[in-house]
Design a protein around this motif. Structure first.
Motif, PDB file in Angstrom:
ATOM      1  N   PHE A  94      -4.146  -1.840  -8.544  1.00  0.00           N
ATOM      2  CA  PHE A  94      -3.925  -3.123  -7.880  1.00  0.00           C
ATOM      3  C   PHE A  94      -3.723  -4.267  -8.863  1.00  0.00           C
ATOM      4  O   PHE A  94      -3.173  -5.310  -8.490  1.00  0.00           O
ATOM      5  N   ALA A  95      -4.143  -4.096 -10.098  1.00  0.00           N
ATOM      6  CA  ALA A  95      -3.927  -5.130 -11.116  1.00  0.00           C
ATOM      7  C   ALA A  95      -2.432  -5.312 -11.414  1.00  0.00           C
ATOM      8  O   ALA A  95      -2.030  -6.346 -11.935  1.00  0.00           O
ATOM      9  N   ARG A  96      -1.624  -4.337 -11.050  1.00  0.00           N
ATOM     10  CA  ARG A  96      -0.176  -4.446 -11.244  1.00  0.00           C
ATOM     11  C   ARG A  96       0.444  -5.477 -10.311  1.00  0.00           C
ATOM     12  O   ARG A  96       1.552  -5.942 -10.552  1.00  0.00           O
ATOM     13  N   LEU A  97      -0.264  -5.809  -9.239  1.00  0.00           N
ATOM     14  CA  LEU A  97       0.233  -6.780  -8.266  1.00  0.00           C
ATOM     15  C   LEU A  97      -0.270  -8.177  -8.634  1.00  0.00           C
ATOM     16  O   LEU A  97      -1.390  -8.329  -9.132  1.00  0.00           O
ATOM     17  N   SER A  98       0.527  -9.161  -8.320  1.00  0.00           N
ATOM     18  CA  SER A  98       0.073 -10.535  -8.498  1.00  0.00           C
ATOM     19  C   SER A  98      -1.001 -10.838  -7.451  1.00  0.00           C
ATOM     20  O   SER A  98      -1.149 -10.104  -6.463  1.00  0.00           O
ATOM     21  N   ALA A  99      -1.713 -11.929  -7.649  1.00  0.00           N
ATOM     22  CA  ALA A  99      -2.743 -12.318  -6.691  1.00  0.00           C
ATOM     23  C   ALA A  99      -2.132 -12.531  -5.303  1.00  0.00           C
ATOM     24  O   ALA A  99      -2.715 -12.134  -4.292  1.00  0.00           O
ATOM     25  N   ASP A 100      -0.947 -13.135  -5.255  1.00  0.00           N
ATOM     26  CA  ASP A 100      -0.273 -13.344  -3.966  1.00  0.00           C
ATOM     27  C   ASP A 100       0.094 -12.023  -3.311  1.00  0.00           C
ATOM     28  O   ASP A 100      -0.068 -11.852  -2.099  1.00  0.00           O
ATOM     29  N   ASP A 101       0.589 -11.077  -4.099  1.00  0.00           N
ATOM     30  CA  ASP A 101       0.954  -9.759  -3.553  1.00  0.00           C
ATOM     31  C   ASP A 101      -0.279  -9.004  -3.055  1.00  0.00           C
ATOM     32  O   ASP A 101      -0.228  -8.343  -2.020  1.00  0.00           O
ATOM     33  N   ARG A 102      -1.386  -9.111  -3.778  1.00  0.00           N
ATOM     34  CA  ARG A 102      -2.623  -8.452  -3.325  1.00  0.00           C
ATOM     35  C   ARG A 102      -3.096  -9.064  -2.008  1.00  0.00           C
ATOM     36  O   ARG A 102      -3.523  -8.349  -1.109  1.00  0.00           O
ATOM     37  N   ALA A 103      -3.005 -10.380  -1.896  1.00  0.00           N
ATOM     38  CA  ALA A 103      -3.402 -11.040  -0.647  1.00  0.00           C
ATOM     39  C   ALA A 103      -2.497 -10.605   0.501  1.00  0.00           C
ATOM     40  O   ALA A 103      -2.977 -10.360   1.614  1.00  0.00           O
ATOM     41  N   GLU A 104      -1.202 -10.486   0.241  1.00  0.00           N
ATOM     42  CA  GLU A 104      -0.268 -10.046   1.274  1.00  0.00           C
ATOM     43  C   GLU A 104      -0.541  -8.597   1.678  1.00  0.00           C
ATOM     44  O   GLU A 104      -0.514  -8.255   2.864  1.00  0.00           O
ATOM     45  N   LEU A 105      -0.811  -7.755   0.702  1.00  0.00           N
ATOM     46  CA  LEU A 105      -1.143  -6.364   1.000  1.00  0.00           C
ATOM     47  C   LEU A 105      -2.410  -6.284   1.854  1.00  0.00           C
ATOM     48  O   LEU A 105      -2.459  -5.548   2.837  1.00  0.00           O
ATOM     49  N   ALA A 106      -3.408  -7.046   1.499  1.00  0.00           N
ATOM     50  CA  ALA A 106      -4.650  -7.065   2.278  1.00  0.00           C
ATOM     51  C   ALA A 106      -4.374  -7.533   3.697  1.00  0.00           C
ATOM     52  O   ALA A 106      -4.903  -6.968   4.664  1.00  0.00           O
ATOM     53  N   ARG A 107      -3.548  -8.553   3.848  1.00  0.00           N
ATOM     54  CA  ARG A 107      -3.206  -9.052   5.180  1.00  0.00           C
ATOM     55  C   ARG A 107      -2.525  -7.960   5.996  1.00  0.00           C
ATOM     56  O   ARG A 107      -2.862  -7.725   7.157  1.00  0.00           O
ATOM     57  N   LEU A 108      -1.576  -7.264   5.395  1.00  0.00           N
ATOM     58  CA  LEU A 108      -0.838  -6.204   6.091  1.00  0.00           C
ATOM     59  C   LEU A 108      -1.759  -5.031   6.468  1.00  0.00           C
ATOM     60  O   LEU A 108      -1.661  -4.496   7.579  1.00  0.00           O
TER      61      LEU A 108
END
Length: 114
Positions: A94-108
């Motif tokens: 998950f460190a490969r994702l930006s903070a915004d991408d991690r938040a979006e993934l969590a939302r999804l």
């Protein structure tokens, strides 16, 4: 599977060990149900864990025909080490994702599980 290599555990064995460590005694039938495998397969997985000294079998006090699996101290230690290794792998992934991408993934993922 790579995370399990240092302990020479199969994915089925790792899942079974997690189930056994997470409960206070598990019948083989309960293990089979938790793993969604045939009872015979659960017996084979338990045999492998017992041979390595990670679980013990004992008679079920409530039903003398049944067997209960409990983790040994070595089994608990291996489970803790496997959990730590998997956690490190997940962090790296998950460190490969930006903070915004991690938040979006969590939302999804929340949308899918709700």
């Amino acid at each position: 599977m790579a995370a399990l290599a240092p302990w020479d555990l199969s994915p089925h064995q790792a899942r079974a060990l997690r189930v056994v460590c997470g409960r206070d005694g598990v019948r083989l039938s309960e293990l089979a149900e938790a793993l969604r495998i045939a009872p015979r397969s659960a017996t084979e997985v338990a045999d492998g864990l017992q041979e390595r000294g990670l679980v013990e079998r004992s008679p079920d006090p409530a039903d003398r025909r049944a067997v209960v699996l409990t983790p040994t101290p070595a089994g608990r230690q291996v489970q803790q080490e496997v959990d730590a290794a998997r956690g490190a792998d997940a962090h790296e992934l998950f460190a490969r994702l930006s903070a915004d991408d991690r938040a979006e993934l969590a939302r999804l993922l929340r949308l899918l599980t709700d």
